[in-house]
Design a protein around this motif. Structure first.
Motif, short mmCIF file in Angstrom:
data_model
loop_
_atom_site.label_atom_id
_atom_site.label_comp_id
_atom_site.label_asym_id
_atom_site.label_seq_id
_atom_site.Cartn_x
_atom_site.Cartn_y
_atom_site.Cartn_z
N LEU A 188 8.09 -4.03 10.31
CA LEU A 188 7.20 -2.90 10.56
C LEU A 188 8.01 -1.65 10.92
O LEU A 188 7.74 -0.56 10.41
N GLY A 189 9.00 -1.82 11.77
CA GLY A 189 9.85 -0.69 12.15
C GLY A 189 10.61 -0.11 10.96
O GLY A 189 10.71 1.11 10.82
N VAL A 190 11.12 -0.98 10.10
CA VAL A 190 11.83 -0.51 8.90
C VAL A 190 10.88 0.27 8.01
O VAL A 190 11.23 1.34 7.49
N TRP A 191 9.66 -0.21 7.85
CA TRP A 191 8.67 0.49 7.02
C TRP A 191 8.38 1.88 7.60
O TRP A 191 8.35 2.87 6.86
N VAL A 192 8.17 1.96 8.91
CA VAL A 192 7.87 3.24 9.55
C VAL A 192 9.03 4.21 9.36
O VAL A 192 8.83 5.38 9.01
N VAL A 193 10.25 3.74 9.56
CA VAL A 193 11.42 4.61 9.42
C VAL A 193 11.54 5.11 7.98
O VAL A 193 11.77 6.31 7.75
N ALA A 253 0.82 -1.21 0.00
CA ALA A 253 0.00 0.00 0.00
C ALA A 253 0.85 1.26 0.00
O ALA A 253 0.32 2.35 -0.23
N SER A 254 2.14 1.16 0.22
CA SER A 254 3.01 2.34 0.24
C SER A 254 3.05 3.04 -1.10
O SER A 254 3.43 4.20 -1.17
N GLY A 266 11.26 9.57 4.46
CA GLY A 266 10.87 10.06 3.15
C GLY A 266 9.94 11.26 3.25
O GLY A 266 10.05 12.21 2.47
N ASP A 267 9.04 11.22 4.20
CA ASP A 267 8.12 12.35 4.39
C ASP A 267 8.88 13.59 4.85
O ASP A 267 8.70 14.67 4.29
N ARG A 268 9.73 13.42 5.83
CA ARG A 268 10.41 14.59 6.40
C ARG A 268 11.54 15.13 5.54
O ARG A 268 11.72 16.33 5.41
N LEU A 269 12.30 14.21 4.92
CA LEU A 269 13.49 14.66 4.15
C LEU A 269 13.20 14.86 2.67
O LEU A 269 13.84 15.69 2.03
N LEU A 270 12.28 14.07 2.13
CA LEU A 270 12.06 14.12 0.68
C LEU A 270 10.68 14.66 0.30
O LEU A 270 10.36 14.78 -0.88
N GLY A 271 9.84 14.92 1.29
CA GLY A 271 8.53 15.52 1.01
C GLY A 271 7.51 14.57 0.42
O GLY A 271 6.62 15.01 -0.32
#
Length: 83
Positions: free
Chosen positions: A65-70, A22-23, A75-80
């Motif tokens: 799950l932890g790898v997915w969250v990270v 779903a990502s 990606g959200d914070r650094l790459l928008g």
């Protein structure tokens, strides 16, 4: 008991796989393909853990799950990355 935990770990890992699939709604496709590769490599780790210490298979699922969250958060914070 460890056999039950092994099966639970496999089920949990498959459920975490839904998040990786779903990502594609949030993450750009080149990164999604890389994430899918990471998730598929996790199946190899899961199989090895299942053969040696079945009780530890849920740890593999929680790690995935932890790898997915990270990845998604970075990606959200650094790459928008946004939906």
């Amino acid at each position: 008991m460890s056999s039950a935990l092994g099966v639970i770990g496999i089920i949990l890992y498959a459920m975490v796989g839904f998040l990786y699939v779903a990502s594609g709604l949030v993450v750009p496709y080149p990164a999604v393909f890389g994430m899918w590769g990471i998730w598929m490599a996790g199946w190899v780790a899961l199989a090895r853990v299942f053969d040696r210490r079945r009780a530890w298979t849920p740890v593999v699922a929680v790690t995935a799950l932890g790898v997915w969250v990270v990845i998604v958060q970075l990606g959200d914070r650094l790459l928008g990355w946004t939906a």
